[in-house]
Scaffold this active site. Structure first.
Site, PDB file in Angstrom:
ATOM      1  N   GLU A  37      13.091  -5.071  10.084  1.00  0.00           N
ATOM      2  CA  GLU A  37      13.440  -5.573   8.754  1.00  0.00           C
ATOM      3  C   GLU A  37      13.067  -7.042   8.609  1.00  0.00           C
ATOM      4  O   GLU A  37      12.612  -7.473   7.551  1.00  0.00           O
ATOM      5  CB  GLU A  37      14.924  -5.354   8.479  1.00  0.00           C
ATOM      6  CG  GLU A  37      15.312  -3.905   8.282  1.00  0.00           C
ATOM      7  CD  GLU A  37      14.579  -3.253   7.111  1.00  0.00           C
ATOM      8  OE1 GLU A  37      14.174  -3.963   6.172  1.00  0.00           O
ATOM      9  OE2 GLU A  37      14.402  -2.031   7.146  1.00  0.00           O
ATOM     10  N   TYR A 120      19.840  -8.293   1.581  1.00  0.00           N
ATOM     11  CA  TYR A 120      18.987  -7.123   1.775  1.00  0.00           C
ATOM     12  C   TYR A 120      18.954  -6.706   3.247  1.00  0.00           C
ATOM     13  O   TYR A 120      19.137  -5.525   3.578  1.00  0.00           O
ATOM     14  CB  TYR A 120      17.553  -7.359   1.289  1.00  0.00           C
ATOM     15  CG  TYR A 120      16.661  -6.256   1.791  1.00  0.00           C
ATOM     16  CD1 TYR A 120      16.700  -5.002   1.188  1.00  0.00           C
ATOM     17  CD2 TYR A 120      15.876  -6.428   2.927  1.00  0.00           C
ATOM     18  CE1 TYR A 120      15.947  -3.952   1.687  1.00  0.00           C
ATOM     19  CE2 TYR A 120      15.124  -5.380   3.436  1.00  0.00           C
ATOM     20  CZ  TYR A 120      15.170  -4.152   2.809  1.00  0.00           C
ATOM     21  OH  TYR A 120      14.453  -3.104   3.334  1.00  0.00           O
ATOM     22  N   ASP A 138      15.099  -3.214  -1.884  1.00  0.00           N
ATOM     23  CA  ASP A 138      13.882  -3.992  -1.686  1.00  0.00           C
ATOM     24  C   ASP A 138      13.053  -3.942  -2.970  1.00  0.00           C
ATOM     25  O   ASP A 138      13.455  -3.330  -3.968  1.00  0.00           O
ATOM     26  CB  ASP A 138      13.093  -3.484  -0.475  1.00  0.00           C
ATOM     27  CG  ASP A 138      12.274  -2.241  -0.775  1.00  0.00           C
ATOM     28  OD1 ASP A 138      12.649  -1.490  -1.705  1.00  0.00           O
ATOM     29  OD2 ASP A 138      11.263  -2.016  -0.081  1.00  0.00           O
TER      30      ASP A 138
END
Length: 306
Positions: A37, A120, A138
């Site tokens: 990520e 996020y 996203d």
């Protein structure tokens, strides 16, 4: 708003046949998912795949990353850009080892408390590693949900948060929360693109408010107007970030003892020639900023990776 279960059924059937094969999917290692990520922030999937594997080869566990020298982490990060991400990931690993016994938290709320972790990334790790039913938003998911619910009149990004939460799969759903988000990412990356959406192939077309206006694919301007606003990145070539990258890239190739500042002046001159632009800040200011960010160490006139 369209029935959530109807969307889940359509997306689940499509995802079972069309899911992208990515090395960070189908694993339950929170550390590896965190690495993926962080790498995927502002970097395309195709570039991340080989670097993800190389990074885990070098630092296979959170403990291994925490025990490494920052210089080694920055060197392995080569080719990814945004080198500060490597430093922040390394600092996070040390923080988790020191305060949490090496165990990453399992909820988005607790993950947010770690250094360098934003909303996020916290949601993504909590969802993909631990299965927490939390909205993961996203750029691709923003775009897909905006078009499905709001059509070609994009709302603010903040307005999509409650919609994303309302559409989360519940117990008994045909798709898990993690797969729901991965599927929407794939739809956005391969079909519901910003300028040329391929509506006729999209599993959400029958339920999408934007599809009747976009499926001809003949109006990229209308397609772009349907995307929730996201600030455009400033020009990279010739920017301060460009010259920072050239300095760090040069130091990666040097011995641990570093180099004299005069060598970096030559690096800047070459970078200015290559970019056709003058560096917007002086070398001392550039190095001071890099040192504040943990990317270099200045010792008198010598400069090296930390």
């Amino acid at each position: 708003m369209v029935d959530a279960r109807t969307l889940h059924e359509s997306v689940a059937a499509w995802y079972a046949r069309n899911a992208r094969v990515l090395p960070w999917r189908g694993i339950d290692d929170p550390y590896a998912i965190l690495v993926s990520e962080v790498m995927l922030q502002q970097t395309q999937v195709e570039r991340v795949i080989p670097k993800f594997r190389a990074f885990l080869d070098a630092f296979p566990t959170l403990r291994a990353l925490a025990g490494a020298q920052p210089a080694d982490v920055i060197r392995v990060w080569a080719g990814m850009g945004y080198n500060g991400r490597a430093v922040r990931l390394h600092r996070l690993a040390r923080d988790v080892m020191e305060r949490l016994g090496g165990e990453l938290p399992s909820t988005a709320e607790e993950l947010r408390k770690l250094p360098g972790i934003g909303p996020y990334t916290a949601a993504a790790v909590a969802s993909f590693a631990y299965g927490e039913p939390v909205a993961v938003l996203d750029t691709n998911i923003y775009r897909v949900l905006s078009r499905v619910v709001h059509g070609v009149e994009a709302p603010s990004r903040d307005a999509l948060h409650p919609i994303a939460e309302e559409l989360l799969p519940q117990a008994g759903s045909p798709i898990t929360s993690a797969d729901w988000h991965q599927a929407l990412m794939d739809v956005g990356a391969t079909l519901c693109t910003a300028r040329q959406p391929r509506c006729m192939l999209c599993p959400l077309r029958p339920h999408c408010a934007a599809a009747p206006h976009l499926q001809s694919g003949s109006d990229p301007a209308l397609a772009e107007a349907s995307v929730p606003y996201a600030p455009r990145q400033s020009r990279f070539q010739g920017s301060a970030r460009y010259f920072r990258g050239r300095i760090v890239g040069y130091l990666r190739e040097q011995p641990d003892t570093g180099v004299d500042e005069s060598a970096l002046e030559a690096v800047l001159r070459d970078a200015e020639t290559a970019s056709g632009a003058a560096c917007p800040v002086s070398l001392p200011d550039l190095l001071a900023a890099l040192e504040r960010d943990g990317l270099v160490r200045c010792e008198g006139t010598r400069v090296r990776l930390p």
